[in-house]
Design a protein around this motif. Structure first.
Motif, PDB file in Angstrom:
ATOM      1  N   ARG A  32       0.825  -1.217   0.000  1.00  0.00           N
ATOM      2  CA  ARG A  32       0.000   0.000   0.000  1.00  0.00           C
ATOM      3  C   ARG A  32       0.855   1.262   0.000  1.00  0.00           C
ATOM      4  O   ARG A  32       0.363   2.346  -0.304  1.00  0.00           O
ATOM      5  CB  ARG A  32      -0.938   0.013   1.203  1.00  0.00           C
ATOM      6  N   ARG A  33       2.125   1.128   0.338  1.00  0.00           N
ATOM      7  CA  ARG A  33       3.059   2.260   0.338  1.00  0.00           C
ATOM      8  C   ARG A  33       3.712   2.446  -1.027  1.00  0.00           C
ATOM      9  O   ARG A  33       4.594   3.275  -1.198  1.00  0.00           O
ATOM     10  CB  ARG A  33       4.143   2.058   1.397  1.00  0.00           C
ATOM     11  N   GLY A  34       3.307   1.631  -2.016  1.00  0.00           N
ATOM     12  CA  GLY A  34       3.805   1.802  -3.380  1.00  0.00           C
ATOM     13  C   GLY A  34       5.065   1.031  -3.707  1.00  0.00           C
ATOM     14  O   GLY A  34       5.708   1.311  -4.711  1.00  0.00           O
ATOM     15  N   VAL A  35       5.432   0.074  -2.871  1.00  0.00           N
ATOM     16  CA  VAL A  35       6.629  -0.726  -3.138  1.00  0.00           C
ATOM     17  C   VAL A  35       6.214  -2.118  -3.614  1.00  0.00           C
ATOM     18  O   VAL A  35       5.086  -2.547  -3.418  1.00  0.00           O
ATOM     19  CB  VAL A  35       7.530  -0.848  -1.884  1.00  0.00           C
ATOM     20  N   THR A  36       7.141  -2.809  -4.241  1.00  0.00           N
ATOM     21  CA  THR A  36       6.915  -4.199  -4.625  1.00  0.00           C
ATOM     22  C   THR A  36       7.194  -5.076  -3.419  1.00  0.00           C
ATOM     23  O   THR A  36       8.155  -4.850  -2.684  1.00  0.00           O
ATOM     24  CB  THR A  36       7.854  -4.600  -5.780  1.00  0.00           C
ATOM     25  N   VAL A  37       6.357  -6.086  -3.236  1.00  0.00           N
ATOM     26  CA  VAL A  37       6.567  -7.046  -2.165  1.00  0.00           C
ATOM     27  C   VAL A  37       6.549  -8.441  -2.787  1.00  0.00           C
ATOM     28  O   VAL A  37       5.631  -8.786  -3.525  1.00  0.00           O
ATOM     29  CB  VAL A  37       5.482  -6.947  -1.069  1.00  0.00           C
ATOM     30  N   THR A  38       7.582  -9.199  -2.505  1.00  0.00           N
ATOM     31  CA  THR A  38       7.686 -10.557  -3.006  1.00  0.00           C
ATOM     32  C   THR A  38       7.575 -11.516  -1.832  1.00  0.00           C
ATOM     33  O   THR A  38       8.353 -11.434  -0.887  1.00  0.00           O
ATOM     34  CB  THR A  38       9.031 -10.779  -3.728  1.00  0.00           C
ATOM     35  N   LEU A  39       6.585 -12.402  -1.909  1.00  0.00           N
ATOM     36  CA  LEU A  39       6.423 -13.462  -0.913  1.00  0.00           C
ATOM     37  C   LEU A  39       7.040 -14.729  -1.474  1.00  0.00           C
ATOM     38  O   LEU A  39       6.758 -15.110  -2.608  1.00  0.00           O
ATOM     39  CB  LEU A  39       4.944 -13.710  -0.626  1.00  0.00           C
ATOM     40  N   VAL A  40       7.877 -15.376  -0.697  1.00  0.00           N
ATOM     41  CA  VAL A  40       8.510 -16.624  -1.125  1.00  0.00           C
ATOM     42  C   VAL A  40       7.899 -17.749  -0.307  1.00  0.00           C
ATOM     43  O   VAL A  40       7.943 -17.729   0.922  1.00  0.00           O
ATOM     44  CB  VAL A  40      10.042 -16.577  -0.917  1.00  0.00           C
ATOM     45  N   MET A  41       7.297 -18.717  -1.001  1.00  0.00           N
ATOM     46  CA  MET A  41       6.701 -19.872  -0.334  1.00  0.00           C
ATOM     47  C   MET A  41       6.734 -21.079  -1.251  1.00  0.00           C
ATOM     48  O   MET A  41       7.236 -20.996  -2.361  1.00  0.00           O
ATOM     49  CB  MET A  41       5.283 -19.639   0.166  1.00  0.00           C
ATOM     50  N   SER A  59      -6.562  -5.402  -6.495  1.00  0.00           N
ATOM     51  CA  SER A  59      -6.836  -4.035  -6.040  1.00  0.00           C
ATOM     52  C   SER A  59      -5.690  -3.084  -6.394  1.00  0.00           C
ATOM     53  O   SER A  59      -5.715  -1.920  -6.019  1.00  0.00           O
ATOM     54  CB  SER A  59      -7.096  -4.015  -4.537  1.00  0.00           C
ATOM     55  N   GLY A  60      -4.692  -3.603  -7.111  1.00  0.00           N
ATOM     56  CA  GLY A  60      -3.604  -2.747  -7.580  1.00  0.00           C
ATOM     57  C   GLY A  60      -2.324  -2.824  -6.765  1.00  0.00           C
ATOM     58  O   GLY A  60      -1.371  -2.097  -7.048  1.00  0.00           O
ATOM     59  N   LEU A  61      -2.266  -3.693  -5.775  1.00  0.00           N
ATOM     60  CA  LEU A  61      -1.046  -3.800  -4.970  1.00  0.00           C
ATOM     61  C   LEU A  61       0.011  -4.601  -5.714  1.00  0.00           C
ATOM     62  O   LEU A  61      -0.297  -5.580  -6.398  1.00  0.00           O
ATOM     63  CB  LEU A  61      -1.355  -4.441  -3.619  1.00  0.00           C
TER      64      LEU A  61
END
Length: 119
Positions: A32-41, A59-61
Motif C-alpha cells: 500500500r506504500r507503493g513498493v513491490t513485495v515478493t512473498l517466497v513460499m 486491487s492494484g497492490l
C-alpha cells in the motif's frame, strides 16, 4: 538513489499458516506504500493463500509470489506436507525442519536472480 518503485521487500515466512497469514497482511501493508513485495513460499502454501493474495493484487497492490519446490520426499516427509500444520504427526517435525534447511540453495539462487533486486 532508490525510488519507491524500485524497492522490493522480500518476505520469507516460516512454512506454517500461523506465520504466513501475518506475512501476507504485512505484504499488503507494505504494498500500500507503493513498493513491490515478493512473498517466497512453496507451491502448496501459495495455493492455500491464492484467494487473499489475488484479491490484493486485483486491487492494484504490487505483490508477487515466488515458489520454491519443497523437498518433502528427500526429507522423509509424505507428499503435501509443506506446512507445519499439515504434518501427520509431531514425529515428523525434525524432517520438516530438515526440508526447510534444504530450501536454502533454491532460495539464495532465487534472490540472486530476482528483479528488482531485494531491498
Amino acid at each position: 538513489m532508490v525510488t519507491e518503485q524500485e524497492l522490493n521487500f522480500v518476505l520469507i515466512p516460516l512454512l506454517a499458516a500461523s506465520h504466513i497469514i501475518p506475512m501476507v497482511d504485512m505484504a499488503k501493508l507494505l504494498a500500500r506504500r507503493g513498493v513491490t513485495v515478493t512473498l517466497v513460499m512453496t507451491p502448496l502454501n501459495a495455493i492455500r493463500f491464492t484467494t487473499v493474495i489475488d484479491r490484493a493484487i486485483g486491487s492494484g497492490l504490487l505483490i508477487r509470489v515466488l515458489e520454491l519446490q519443497f523437498p518433502a520426499k528427500e526429507a522423509g516427509l509424505p507428499e503435501g506436507c509443506e506446512s507445519a500444520d499439515l504434518l501427520p504427526a509431531l514425529a515428523f517435525r525434525r524432517n520438516f525442519f530438515a526440508a526447510i534447511d534444504m530450501l536454502q540453495d533454491q532460495d539464495e539462487k532465487l534472490l540472486e536472480e530476482m528483479k528488482p533486486k531485494p531491498s
